[in-house]
Design an enzyme around this catalytic site. Structure first.
Site, PDB file in Angstrom:
ATOM      1  N   ARG A  50       0.851  -1.272  -0.009  1.00 49.60           N
ATOM      2  CA  ARG A  50       0.005  -0.162   0.105  1.00 49.60           C
ATOM      3  C   ARG A  50       0.837   1.276   0.104  1.00 49.60           C
ATOM      4  NH1 ARG A  50      -3.202  -1.530   5.057  1.00 49.60           N
ATOM      5  NH2 ARG A  50      -1.267  -2.002   5.695  1.00 49.60           N
ATOM      6  N   LYS A 147       3.335 -20.542   4.718  1.00 46.57           N
ATOM      7  CA  LYS A 147       2.640 -20.537   6.157  1.00 46.57           C
ATOM      8  C   LYS A 147       2.386 -19.376   6.753  1.00 46.57           C
ATOM      9  CE  LYS A 147       6.348 -20.929   9.319  1.00 46.57           C
ATOM     10  NZ  LYS A 147       7.240 -21.538  10.445  1.00 46.57           N
ATOM     11  N   HIS A 177       9.816 -23.627   3.285  1.00 50.18           N
ATOM     12  CA  HIS A 177      11.270 -23.445   3.041  1.00 50.18           C
ATOM     13  C   HIS A 177      12.265 -24.650   3.590  1.00 50.18           C
ATOM     14  CE1 HIS A 177      11.282 -21.714   6.881  1.00 50.18           C
ATOM     15  NE2 HIS A 177      12.604 -22.116   6.987  1.00 50.18           N
ATOM     16  N   LYS A 181      16.123 -26.818   1.455  1.00 51.61           N
ATOM     17  CA  LYS A 181      17.167 -26.945   1.766  1.00 51.61           C
ATOM     18  C   LYS A 181      17.949 -28.209   1.059  1.00 51.61           C
ATOM     19  CE  LYS A 181      16.249 -25.285   6.456  1.00 51.61           C
ATOM     20  NZ  LYS A 181      17.410 -23.935   6.450  1.00 51.61           N
ATOM     21  N   GLU A 215      15.572 -24.233  18.452  1.00 49.08           N
ATOM     22  CA  GLU A 215      15.829 -22.723  18.260  1.00 49.08           C
ATOM     23  C   GLU A 215      16.289 -22.179  19.603  1.00 49.08           C
ATOM     24  OE1 GLU A 215      12.867 -20.403  15.569  1.00 49.08           O
ATOM     25  OE2 GLU A 215      11.891 -21.547  16.850  1.00 49.08           O
ATOM     26  N   ASP A 234       3.419 -23.803  14.517  1.00 46.42           N
ATOM     27  CA  ASP A 234       4.355 -23.368  13.775  1.00 46.42           C
ATOM     28  C   ASP A 234       5.511 -24.138  13.125  1.00 46.42           C
ATOM     29  OD1 ASP A 234       5.707 -20.844  12.999  1.00 46.42           O
ATOM     30  OD2 ASP A 234       7.136 -21.111  14.758  1.00 46.42           O
ATOM     31  N   HIS A 239       6.982 -28.000   8.640  1.00 37.64           N
ATOM     32  CA  HIS A 239       8.347 -28.395   8.283  1.00 37.64           C
ATOM     33  C   HIS A 239       8.687 -29.927   9.044  1.00 37.64           C
ATOM     34  CE1 HIS A 239       8.741 -24.199   7.806  1.00 37.64           C
ATOM     35  NE2 HIS A 239       8.783 -23.841   9.116  1.00 37.64           N
ATOM     36  N   LYS A 338      11.486 -23.315  21.300  1.00 39.33           N
ATOM     37  CA  LYS A 338      12.264 -21.949  21.428  1.00 39.33           C
ATOM     38  C   LYS A 338      13.258 -22.003  22.732  1.00 39.33           C
ATOM     39  CE  LYS A 338       9.583 -19.016  18.822  1.00 39.33           C
ATOM     40  NZ  LYS A 338      10.382 -18.723  17.826  1.00 39.33           N
TER      41      LYS A 338
END
Ligand code: NAP
Length: 493
Positions: A50, A147, A177, A181, A215, A234, A239, A338
């Site tokens: 925008r 996603k 993604h 890999k 992570e 997530d 994945h 995480k």
């Protein structure tokens, strides 16, 4: 690496061209493919959002955002790339800017047109409707989405129906993604390009499989999205289940996209459902409390979120099973979270122990072989083996590994980012590494009962200290089967 042939000229419109995904991933990937000669100077990359910043300012922003990863790019090459970059102010939720976009695209009606929806999923429907309304959905058009595709089965079906109302399945590219890999593609090469592994790739020879996506970071600026999603949506739904499919699928009879995706779909449909009381037994969810990361002391999840409380899981471990002839009884342990001790994504295939040991106690323990496929960091493959400890004296055994780090094996060669591969596959119209509609829905069908059991569970996610491998229940999940999570530093030299 052999030079990549230049692809026929195409137009790529990035809706959300000023957003984070475009800046960090899409534009740097396109620059790299341009530098490699795969994207020719006649192609066009059109940012659309925008903001009325104009093409010159957009090019300036693009130059700034690609400067990091491509800082060694000669200025004249960067300038050449910027010449193929354009910008149109478009609001996908109104008619503003569409006539302008259409005029530019219609100037080149005979080329592949790609519409990358790097916008929130709530905008997919208006974007598709207008692409249709303005006649931009012809046979040469393709749409790419990221996603999250839904937050449960019902909403995923709705999103897919929205896309399908305008684009055929062959025109729809759902990016994961992880599938771009190198190591994921190498998993296919390893399994089906070697005579060694496939005869062993079954319940008779494989004890169990572990898939870890860890992570080190916490929310990293994604609080709004993450608190509505959680680790299961997530990471696992997309994945991790995709990785599991590549490990578990039957050999496809060809590399044709639908043949490969048919085999993956069978794996998803063969996943033993985890529902009701089984959810507590076969899944563990956790949420980090304050602790210590490599950067120093870090706050807990709710502090980072700025909320009093949250029931969102930042960690999940699952004991899954693929209930078919090949895999019956073999656990697939999945773990993601995480604020874990390190950033690592890997698949560990643990083989059965040797049937009979010839070696006495003095030789030391015999460790079963492991095939370790690492996606990040340091993409590569390692095979854990037992060898004789060098030197005179008695026969003592030692663990070692046959190691193929891609960085070392192909020293001097650039490791392309997953988006480079995937974007060029969209241009070529090759959907092998993209999720088909039925795959996405089959994955949600397996995830949904876990989500609903958690929603009804009065207990919140189990706490774990930031910088550890999750709640102790996740360790117990594996240990009650007499196994342990793979630990890189301890397991192999
Ligand atoms: P973002 O940084 O918030 O960017 C959103 C983009 O959409 C901006 O360019 C914004 O520009 C544009 N936009 C918003 N409303 C619009 C409208 N009505 N019409 C046209 N453009 C509009 O989001 P992002 O992180 O790039 O994520 C984009 C999508 O990719 C999301 O669906 C996200 O879930 C998904 N995704 C992102 C990542 C990632 O690494 N960032 C990873 C996986 C998936 P204006 O405000 O100027 O319109």
């Amino acid at each position: 690496m052999p030079p990549s042939p230049t692809l026929p000229d195409f137009d790529l419109v990035i809706f959300g061209g000023t957003g984070d995904l475009a800046k960090r991933k899409l534009l740097p990937a396109l620059l790299q493919r341009f530098l490699a000669g795969q994207v020719g100077p006649g192609s066009r990359v059109i940012g659309a959002a925008r903001d009325t910043l104009g093409a010159a300012n957009y090019r300036q922003k693009v130059a700034e955002s690609v400067a990091g990863p491509a800082s060694d790019v000669p200025g004249d090459r960067l300038a050449e790339f910027l010449e193929i970059v354009d910008y149109v102010a478009v609001d996908v939720a109104s008619d503003s800017g569409w006539a302008d976009l259409k005029a530019r695209l219609d100037a080149r009606p005979d080329r592949v047109r790609i519409f990358y929806l790097a916008i929130g999923p709530g905008l997919f429907a208006p974007a598709c409707e207008r692409l249709h309304q303005y006649g931009l959905d012809g046979p040469l058009s393709r749409v790419v989405v990221e996603k999250p595709i839904g937050h449960d089965l019902a909403s995923a079906r709705q999103t897919n129906a929205t896309l399908a109302a305008v684009f055929s399945e062959a025109q729809t590219f759902r990016i994961d993604h992880y599938l771009g890999k190198e190591t994921v593609q190498n998993l296919i090469a390893l399994r089906f390009g070697n005579a060694l592994f496939e005869p062993l790739w079954n319940a008779a020879r494989i004890d169990h499989v572990q898939i870890t996506v860890a992570e080190e970071l916490g929310l990293a600026g994604r609080a709004g999205y993450y608190d509505t999603a959680g680790a299961l949506r997530d990471m696992v739904q997309n994945h991790m289940l995709q990785l599991l499919c590549f490990v578990a699928m039957e050999p496809p009879y060809s590399m044709d996209a639908d043949v490969v995706r048919d085999e993956k779909l069978k794996v998803l449909r063969a996943l033993r459902p985890i529902r009701g009381d089984d959810v507590r037994h076969y899944t563990v969810r956790g949420q980090y409390r304050r602790g210590v990361a490599s950067s120093g002391a870090v706050p807990g999840y709710t502090d980072e979120l700025g909320a009093e409380q949250s029931r969102t899981e930042t960690f999940v471990a699952i004991r899954a099973e693929v209930a078919n002839w090949r895999w019956a009884g073999v656990p697939f342990y999945l773990r993601t979270g995480k604020r874990l001790p390190q950033r690592v994504s890997e698949i560990v295939v643990s083989f059965q122990p040797v049937r009979h040991s010839l070696f006495g106690a003095a030789a030391g323990p015999l460790t079963p072989n492991k095939l370790i496929i690492r996606l990040q960091p340091d993409e590569g493959v390692r095979l854990g083996l037992m060898i004789k400890e060098p030197g005179p004296g008695g026969l003592r055994l030692r663990r070692t590994s046959l190691d193929m780090s891609f960085a070392n094996a192909f020293a001097g060669q650039r490791q392309p980012d997953a988006y480079e591969r995937l974007l060029m596959d969209v241009v070529r119209g090759n959907p092998t590494l993209f999720m088909r509609r039925d795959e996405v829905e089959a994955a949600w069908a397996w995830i949904d009962p876990i989500l609903s059991a958690w929603a009804q569970d009065s207990e919140p996610p189990r706490p774990y200290t930031a910088g550890t491998w999750g709640p102790s229940a996740a360790i117990a999940l594996v240990e009650r089967d007499g196994r342990t999570w793979h630990e890189e530093l301890e397991d192999l030299p």
